[in-house]
Motif scaffolding. Sequence first.
Motif, PDB file in Angstrom:
ATOM      1  N   GLU A   1       0.836  -1.303  -0.008  1.00  0.00           N
ATOM      2  CA  GLU A   1       0.047  -0.005  -0.031  1.00  0.00           C
ATOM      3  C   GLU A   1       0.935   1.284   0.088  1.00  0.00           C
ATOM      4  O   GLU A   1       0.565   2.195  -0.619  1.00  0.00           O
ATOM      5  CB  GLU A   1      -0.800  -0.033   1.197  1.00  0.00           C
ATOM      6  CG  GLU A   1      -2.084  -0.817   1.108  1.00  0.00           C
ATOM      7  CD  GLU A   1      -1.531  -2.250   1.653  1.00  0.00           C
ATOM      8  OE1 GLU A   1      -0.756  -2.330   2.687  1.00  0.00           O
ATOM      9  OE2 GLU A   1      -1.928  -3.436   1.400  1.00  0.00           O
ATOM     10  N   SER A   2       1.776   1.238   0.773  1.00  0.00           N
ATOM     11  CA  SER A   2       2.758   2.509   0.946  1.00  0.00           C
ATOM     12  C   SER A   2       3.920   2.706  -0.266  1.00  0.00           C
ATOM     13  O   SER A   2       4.236   3.766  -0.552  1.00  0.00           O
ATOM     14  CB  SER A   2       3.447   2.588   2.295  1.00  0.00           C
ATOM     15  OG  SER A   2       4.200   1.568   2.461  1.00  0.00           O
ATOM     16  N   SER A   3       4.281   1.671  -0.779  1.00  0.00           N
ATOM     17  CA  SER A   3       5.130   1.400  -1.823  1.00  0.00           C
ATOM     18  C   SER A   3       5.025   1.300  -3.184  1.00  0.00           C
ATOM     19  O   SER A   3       5.508   1.647  -4.089  1.00  0.00           O
ATOM     20  CB  SER A   3       6.497   0.718  -1.239  1.00  0.00           C
ATOM     21  OG  SER A   3       5.950  -0.698  -1.431  1.00  0.00           O
ATOM     22  N   GLY A   4       3.957   0.520  -3.405  1.00  0.00           N
ATOM     23  CA  GLY A   4       3.345   0.146  -4.614  1.00  0.00           C
ATOM     24  C   GLY A   4       4.048  -1.023  -5.403  1.00  0.00           C
ATOM     25  O   GLY A   4       4.032  -1.331  -6.250  1.00  0.00           O
ATOM     26  N   VAL A   5       5.220  -1.622  -4.399  1.00  0.00           N
ATOM     27  CA  VAL A   5       6.049  -2.863  -4.910  1.00  0.00           C
ATOM     28  C   VAL A   5       5.255  -3.956  -4.516  1.00  0.00           C
ATOM     29  O   VAL A   5       4.978  -4.172  -3.331  1.00  0.00           O
ATOM     30  CB  VAL A   5       7.486  -2.336  -4.181  1.00  0.00           C
ATOM     31  CG1 VAL A   5       8.185  -3.536  -4.711  1.00  0.00           C
ATOM     32  CG2 VAL A   5       7.966  -1.205  -4.592  1.00  0.00           C
ATOM     33  N   ASP A   6       5.611  -4.743  -5.577  1.00  0.00           N
ATOM     34  CA  ASP A   6       4.984  -6.297  -5.227  1.00  0.00           C
ATOM     35  C   ASP A   6       6.186  -7.168  -4.539  1.00  0.00           C
ATOM     36  O   ASP A   6       5.824  -8.103  -3.676  1.00  0.00           O
ATOM     37  CB  ASP A   6       4.661  -6.913  -6.551  1.00  0.00           C
ATOM     38  CG  ASP A   6       3.332  -6.436  -7.126  1.00  0.00           C
ATOM     39  OD1 ASP A   6       2.355  -5.905  -6.297  1.00  0.00           O
ATOM     40  OD2 ASP A   6       3.271  -6.238  -8.583  1.00  0.00           O
TER      41      ASP A   6
END
Length: 142
Positions: free
Chosen positions: A2-7
């Motif tokens: 949610e905070s980084s957008g990284v999977d």
Amino acid sequence: KESSGVDGIMIARGALIKPWIFTEIKERRHWDISGSERLDIVKDFANFGMEHWGSDDRGIETTRKFLLEWLSFTYRYVPHGILVHPPQRINERIPSFCGRDDKETLLASPNGQDWVKITEMFLGKVKDGFEFVPKHKANSYS
């Protein structure tokens, strides 16, 4: 996510140089690990190797071989507390430095003979004529 957008992320060589990186990620901090703490990790590695390959001559030499290859990565670690511009980047080549104590300085040595000395602390003396040449280019400047 949610905070980084990284999977996901890949750590790979970073974990070879700095196996406590997972602790740093979990605790969201840089760990200024001492030379003694790092040698404790090396000791654990040696003990795990002998547990796995045995404590006979063959097991010790197999453990030494893998430990030396690993040490050829870990010497690139520079303690967080002495970095001029933290954090250290994985592809950054830090000039030679003296550690805060003899243990840190020994662990930071780019000399393969010093890595052999480290293995001798935990696995005993090497046989006469023993030589070590790293199998990878991670320690080269070219």
